[in-house]
Design an enzyme around this catalytic site. Structure first.
Site, mmCIF file in Angstrom:
data_model
loop_
_atom_site.group_PDB
_atom_site.id
_atom_site.type_symbol
_atom_site.label_atom_id
_atom_site.label_comp_id
_atom_site.label_asym_id
_atom_site.label_seq_id
_atom_site.Cartn_x
_atom_site.Cartn_y
_atom_site.Cartn_z
ATOM 1 N N SER A 30 15.255 1.306 -4.715
ATOM 2 C CA SER A 30 13.933 0.926 -4.234
ATOM 3 C C SER A 30 13.746 1.308 -2.779
ATOM 4 O O SER A 30 14.704 1.297 -1.983
ATOM 5 C CB SER A 30 13.764 -0.600 -4.379
ATOM 6 O OG SER A 30 12.616 -1.050 -3.700
ATOM 7 N N THR A 32 12.450 -0.514 -0.751
ATOM 8 C CA THR A 32 12.643 -1.723 0.051
ATOM 9 C C THR A 32 13.960 -1.698 0.817
ATOM 10 O O THR A 32 14.146 -2.496 1.732
ATOM 11 C CB THR A 32 12.602 -2.988 -0.830
ATOM 12 O OG1 THR A 32 13.585 -2.887 -1.859
ATOM 13 C CG2 THR A 32 11.235 -3.173 -1.455
ATOM 14 N N TYR A 54 15.505 -8.919 -2.410
ATOM 15 C CA TYR A 54 15.469 -7.826 -3.388
ATOM 16 C C TYR A 54 16.035 -6.545 -2.784
ATOM 17 O O TYR A 54 16.881 -5.874 -3.381
ATOM 18 C CB TYR A 54 14.029 -7.612 -3.854
ATOM 19 C CG TYR A 54 13.860 -6.498 -4.864
ATOM 20 C CD1 TYR A 54 14.192 -6.691 -6.194
ATOM 21 C CD2 TYR A 54 13.341 -5.264 -4.482
ATOM 22 C CE1 TYR A 54 14.036 -5.674 -7.122
ATOM 23 C CE2 TYR A 54 13.172 -4.247 -5.401
ATOM 24 C CZ TYR A 54 13.521 -4.456 -6.714
ATOM 25 O OH TYR A 54 13.367 -3.444 -7.628
ATOM 26 N N LYS A 58 19.476 -4.234 -3.812
ATOM 27 C CA LYS A 58 19.435 -2.812 -4.160
ATOM 28 C C LYS A 58 20.359 -2.005 -3.241
ATOM 29 O O LYS A 58 21.065 -1.097 -3.700
ATOM 30 C CB LYS A 58 17.995 -2.289 -4.064
ATOM 31 C CG LYS A 58 17.085 -2.790 -5.159
ATOM 32 C CD LYS A 58 17.499 -2.268 -6.523
ATOM 33 C CE LYS A 58 16.482 -2.606 -7.592
ATOM 34 N NZ LYS A 58 16.851 -2.064 -8.936
ATOM 35 N N TYR A 82 12.611 4.191 -5.631
ATOM 36 C CA TYR A 82 11.205 4.128 -6.030
ATOM 37 C C TYR A 82 10.373 3.616 -4.867
ATOM 38 O O TYR A 82 10.748 2.667 -4.196
ATOM 39 C CB TYR A 82 10.988 3.126 -7.160
ATOM 40 C CG TYR A 82 11.711 3.338 -8.448
ATOM 41 C CD1 TYR A 82 12.584 4.390 -8.666
ATOM 42 C CD2 TYR A 82 11.505 2.438 -9.490
ATOM 43 C CE1 TYR A 82 13.228 4.541 -9.876
ATOM 44 C CE2 TYR A 82 12.146 2.583 -10.710
ATOM 45 C CZ TYR A 82 13.019 3.629 -10.887
ATOM 46 O OH TYR A 82 13.652 3.756 -12.096
ATOM 47 N N ASN A 84 6.215 2.870 -5.070
ATOM 48 C CA ASN A 84 5.442 1.854 -5.805
ATOM 49 C C ASN A 84 4.919 2.405 -7.122
ATOM 50 O O ASN A 84 3.771 2.878 -7.198
ATOM 51 C CB ASN A 84 4.275 1.344 -4.946
ATOM 52 C CG ASN A 84 4.731 0.400 -3.865
ATOM 53 O OD1 ASN A 84 5.349 0.822 -2.885
ATOM 54 N ND2 ASN A 84 4.459 -0.888 -4.027
ATOM 55 N N ASN A 103 3.433 -10.345 -8.660
ATOM 56 C CA ASN A 103 3.777 -10.189 -7.252
ATOM 57 C C ASN A 103 3.304 -8.854 -6.703
ATOM 58 O O ASN A 103 3.204 -8.684 -5.488
ATOM 59 C CB ASN A 103 5.300 -10.299 -7.061
ATOM 60 C CG ASN A 103 5.788 -11.726 -7.194
ATOM 61 O OD1 ASN A 103 5.131 -12.647 -6.728
ATOM 62 N ND2 ASN A 103 6.935 -11.912 -7.826
ATOM 63 N N ASN A 104 3.044 -7.909 -7.582
ATOM 64 C CA ASN A 104 2.656 -6.565 -7.164
ATOM 65 C C ASN A 104 1.149 -6.372 -7.321
ATOM 66 O O ASN A 104 0.501 -6.985 -8.181
ATOM 67 C CB ASN A 104 3.412 -5.510 -7.966
ATOM 68 C CG ASN A 104 4.905 -5.577 -7.708
ATOM 69 O OD1 ASN A 104 5.341 -5.847 -6.592
ATOM 70 N ND2 ASN A 104 5.697 -5.345 -8.745
ATOM 71 N N LEU A 105 0.610 -5.470 -6.506
ATOM 72 C CA LEU A 105 -0.837 -5.302 -6.422
ATOM 73 C C LEU A 105 -1.471 -4.850 -7.731
ATOM 74 O O LEU A 105 -2.465 -5.433 -8.180
ATOM 75 C CB LEU A 105 -1.158 -4.294 -5.313
ATOM 76 C CG LEU A 105 -2.629 -3.865 -5.198
ATOM 77 C CD1 LEU A 105 -3.500 -5.050 -4.810
ATOM 78 C CD2 LEU A 105 -2.762 -2.718 -4.180
ATOM 79 N N PRO A 200 5.832 -13.327 3.978
ATOM 80 C CA PRO A 200 7.088 -12.985 4.655
ATOM 81 C C PRO A 200 7.812 -11.867 3.905
ATOM 82 O O PRO A 200 7.861 -11.863 2.665
ATOM 83 C CB PRO A 200 7.888 -14.288 4.596
ATOM 84 C CG PRO A 200 6.868 -15.368 4.400
ATOM 85 C CD PRO A 200 5.780 -14.746 3.584
ATOM 86 N N ASP A 202 6.969 -8.691 3.805
ATOM 87 C CA ASP A 202 6.130 -7.508 3.616
ATOM 88 C C ASP A 202 6.139 -6.653 4.888
ATOM 89 O O ASP A 202 6.221 -7.190 6.000
ATOM 90 C CB ASP A 202 4.691 -7.901 3.291
ATOM 91 C CG ASP A 202 4.508 -8.286 1.831
ATOM 92 O OD1 ASP A 202 5.454 -8.079 1.052
ATOM 93 O OD2 ASP A 202 3.431 -8.793 1.484
#
Length: 244
Positions: A30, A32, A54, A58, A82, A84, A103-105, A200, A202
């Site tokens: 990810s 992230t 998260y 990863k 990844y 998004n 949780n995702n847009l 928090p 983001d």
């Protein structure tokens, strides 16, 4: 839960693979892992500095894969970071159905469009971005699937030990408000939304530098944001209550 599923689950999988003599793995990592990036677009050489649980898990799996491949001959491993992934299969038969409030847009938007949720919550409009909302590099899930096929094909052609890391994204970040507008344009459905405080963990902006995947795998994302919206909505329309 992230540590149990991502790290412990991956460790058990690696043990089973080794026992079966299977040493070729494409890992779903990810973006992230980059946390708050020091440069955008983000190259694979950027510092790994996750800022949420998260992302930490990863990054830990990536490190475990590196250690396994370094200490045991014969492993062919690729970590795909990844950005998004959104959308659905264009048939409308395969799509995303998260548990509870997403949780995702993107699944949040499609559930609002379907009437399952009253309005979209936009978490923050005061980021240092074009319009104040968070920017992400959205990638059609079919482009993601094709990247997996290309990666596995490349690994299977390699004879010796190999460890690779690739960013998977379009190289073009879109803001939350831009995605809302694109969805409304593609579907003709208004998406009511309310601005809420930041969450928090983001970060303001994540955008891939996808050049390495293009050079090594010959892969680039081909599908537009409009296609992501159209295909995601086709699945939600066909499955207004998800898979239930």
């Amino acid at each position: 839960l992230y540590w149990d599923v991502n790290l412990s689950g991956s460790r058990v999988l690696l043990e089973a693979m080794a026992a079966a003599g299977c040493r070729t793995l494409v890992f779903s990592s990810s973006a992230t892992v980059y946390g708050i990036p020091e440069q955008v677009p983000i190259p694979e050489t950027a510092q790994v500095q996750p800022n949420n649980p998260y992302g930490h898990t990863k990054a830990a799996v990536e490190q475990m894969l590196t250690d396994v491949a370094t200490s045991n001959p014969g492993w062919r491993v690729a970590s795909l970071r990844y950005f998004n992934p959104v959308g659905a299969h264009p048939s409308g038969q395969l799509g995303e159905d998260p548990s509870g409030i997403p949780n995702n847009l993107f699944p949040y938007i499609t559930q609002v469009a379907a009437g399952r949720l009253e309005h979209l919550r936009v978490f923050g409009n005061d980021y240092p971005t074009r319009d104040g909302s968070g920017e992400r590099d959205y990638l059609h899930v079919m482009d993601l699937a094709e990247a997996h096929a290309a990666t596995l094909s490349y690994l299977m052609q390699q004879k010796g030990d190999i460890q690779l890391t690739f960013n998977l994204g379009t190289g073009q970040a879109r803001s939350v408000f831009e995605v809302i507008k694109a969805f409304q344009t593609a579907t003709g459905i208004a998406i009511p939304h309310k601005v809420c405080p930041r969450r928090p963990g983001d970060v303001p902006k994540l955008e891939a530098s996808p050049e390495l995947a293009a050079q090594v795998l010959g892969w680039r994302a081909k599908r537009s944001l409009e296609q992501m919206c159209r295909d995601g909505w086709a699945w939600q329309q066909a499955n207004p209550n998800g898979y239930r």
